[in-house]
Design an enzyme around this catalytic site. Structure first.
Site, PDB file in Angstrom:
ATOM      1  N   GLU A 144       0.870  -1.177   0.000  1.00  0.00           N
ATOM      2  CA  GLU A 144       0.000   0.000   0.000  1.00  0.00           C
ATOM      3  C   GLU A 144       0.909   1.230   0.000  1.00  0.00           C
ATOM      4  O   GLU A 144       1.248   1.781   1.027  1.00  0.00           O
ATOM      5  CB  GLU A 144      -0.920  -0.013   1.223  1.00  0.00           C
ATOM      6  CG  GLU A 144      -1.993   1.060   1.163  1.00  0.00           C
ATOM      7  CD  GLU A 144      -2.882   1.073   2.398  1.00  0.00           C
ATOM      8  OE1 GLU A 144      -3.675   2.016   2.536  1.00  0.00           O
ATOM      9  OE2 GLU A 144      -2.784   0.149   3.226  1.00  0.00           O
ATOM     10  N   ARG A 242     -22.189  15.491  -9.293  1.00  0.00           N
ATOM     11  CA  ARG A 242     -21.511  16.073 -10.459  1.00  0.00           C
ATOM     12  C   ARG A 242     -20.050  15.642 -10.558  1.00  0.00           C
ATOM     13  O   ARG A 242     -19.365  16.033 -11.500  1.00  0.00           O
ATOM     14  CB  ARG A 242     -21.604  17.607 -10.414  1.00  0.00           C
ATOM     15  CG  ARG A 242     -22.981  18.150 -10.796  1.00  0.00           C
ATOM     16  CD  ARG A 242     -22.950  19.653 -11.044  1.00  0.00           C
ATOM     17  NE  ARG A 242     -22.648  20.398  -9.831  1.00  0.00           N
ATOM     18  CZ  ARG A 242     -23.560  20.828  -8.957  1.00  0.00           C
ATOM     19  NH1 ARG A 242     -24.837  20.568  -9.179  1.00  0.00           N
ATOM     20  NH2 ARG A 242     -23.211  21.506  -7.881  1.00  0.00           N
ATOM     21  N   ASP A 288      -8.371  -4.074   7.472  1.00  0.00           N
ATOM     22  CA  ASP A 288      -7.438  -2.956   7.675  1.00  0.00           C
ATOM     23  C   ASP A 288      -6.903  -2.964   9.103  1.00  0.00           C
ATOM     24  O   ASP A 288      -6.615  -1.916   9.686  1.00  0.00           O
ATOM     25  CB  ASP A 288      -8.091  -1.611   7.356  1.00  0.00           C
ATOM     26  CG  ASP A 288      -7.052  -0.501   7.140  1.00  0.00           C
ATOM     27  OD1 ASP A 288      -5.933  -0.816   6.708  1.00  0.00           O
ATOM     28  OD2 ASP A 288      -7.360   0.670   7.415  1.00  0.00           O
TER      29      ASP A 288
END
Length: 391
Positions: A144, A242, A288
């Site tokens: 990661e 949007r 996680d």
């Protein structure tokens, strides 16, 4: 006569449900046959009038164990800090994970220096070679970072972030290419396309994460080979009418795995349920979990920093959300409670991640040939989901 003897030795379980992602498909009941070695040899759909056997599961679910594609450590071990001296404790952690219902993990190495990264990969390689039954299996590592967007770095240390480049990639993974399953990066960064291409050539999966990508930039990354979002909603633009961002584009496109931390803190329960309803076949539950997984709440060290753990949530001292200490299957129970969809929640932690790593195409595929001792039985009681070893 030999065939008849074989049938006589067969054991049959009835009234079993299998986890599926789509709500309308979850009520089918199955019969499960075990051969004389105790391995599942046949699964067939039961009709409404099918006779039940002495072992009637009353609609409980049968599933594989969990597969966690994002877990950063446990029992005080942070995977990026591993040394050879940590092998005994790493074995203890893998035994704890098995007891917590997890069959395999992609040990996640967050952004760190090159030398410790390579040392950790070497230790994980050694541990992988020492696997035995009753212990969680180590898949290839999940890197990661370090090719992340600084504005979306979260708890990743700024000083170890790097611009994507083939040279930078080789400095980190050269000689360990077969030890890596997944790399999380920000595809909008200059140089990322070449890195994505190289990773896919090597057969390594690529995930979008800690990214400021627009929907258009995310789409370009998906075209290049990005196949997953790391902890959907977190450290990336959110859904907006949007500006749909990476998550909106991944849902529109389909086929992109959506890692989800179902602790109720990283993602609000309502949004977790909406994601599952929007993209049920793409949702992949991850824990996680950080180094304090398996330890008590309180203050813990994380590299040179302090982690404050409270009610299973890990934060840096400045309040930055860093991870959790909750087991992966706790996320299944929470998501099932929020959504009233136990079947889909089970599927997202046990079957969906197997599809990501190419280990199985569906639940039946993941169950065939397996003994019940390696599988899970799930039971719902008063709206709460519980699991146990299937045998």
């Amino acid at each position: 006569m030999a065939a008849a003897a074989s049938v006589a030795l067969m054991h049959r379980i009835t009234n079993v449900r299998l986890p599926v992602p789509l709500p309308g498909d979850g009520d089918q009941r199955y019969g499960v046959d075990l051969d004389d070695q105790g391995l599942i040899c046949r699964i067939d759909a039961m009709g409404a009038e099918a006779p039940h056997t002495d072992e009637d599961w009353n609609g409980d679910w049968l599933s594989p164990r969990g597969v966690d594609l994002q877990i950063n450590g446990g029992l005080g071990l942070a995977f990026p800090e591993l040394s050879a001296a940590d092998l005994p404790r790493l074995e203890e952690l893998l035994e704890l994970l098995w007891r917590d219902g997890v069959e395999a993990i992609a040990p996640t190495l967050v952004t760190c220096g090159i030398a410790p990264l390579r040392q950790a990969l070497a230790v994980l390689r050694q541990a992988r070679q020492q696997h035995h039954r009753g212990r969680c299996r180590l898949l290839g590592a999940h890197l990661e970072g370090p090719f992340l967007a600084e504005a979306r770095r979260g708890a990743h240390p700024r000083e170890h972030l790097a611009r994507p480049s083939l040279k930078g990639l080789d400095e980190r993974i050269g000689g360990f290419e077969t030890e890596i399953a997944l790399v999380t990066l920000a595809p909008e960064l200059e140089g990322a396309a070449a890195v994505i291409g190289r990773l896919r050539e090597l057969g390594i999966g690529v995930a979008l994460g800690h990214s400021a990508a627009t929907a258009e930039q995310a789409s370009a990354g998906f075209d290049q080979g990005v196949g997953m979002l790391t902890h959907a909603f977190n450290a990336m633009p959110g859904l907006h009418h949007r500006a749909p961002g990476p998550l909106g584009e991944a849902c529109r496109r389909g086929g992109i795995a959506l890692g989800l931390i179902a602790d109720g803190v990283h993602v609000h329960p309502t949004m977790a349920v909406l994601l599952q309803q929007l993209a049920p076949e793409q949702t992949v539950l991850v824990s996680d979990a950080l180094a304090p997984y398996g330890l008590a709440d309180g203050e813990h060290r994380w590299d040179e920093r302090v982690l404050v753990v409270e009610n299973g949530t890990c934060r840096l001292e400045d309040g930055t959300l860093a991870g959790v200490t909750l087991p992966q299957l706790e996320g299944v129970k929470r998501l099932a409670h929020w959504s009233n969809g136990p079947s889909a929640a089970i599927w997202s932690a046990t079957v969906a991640p197997r599809r990501v790593i190419g280990d199985a195409t569906g639940c039946m595929d993941a169950l065939m040939g397996r003994p019940l001792t390696q599988l899970l039985r799930w039971h719902q009681d008063n709206g709460e989901l519980h699991w146990a070893c299937a045998a």
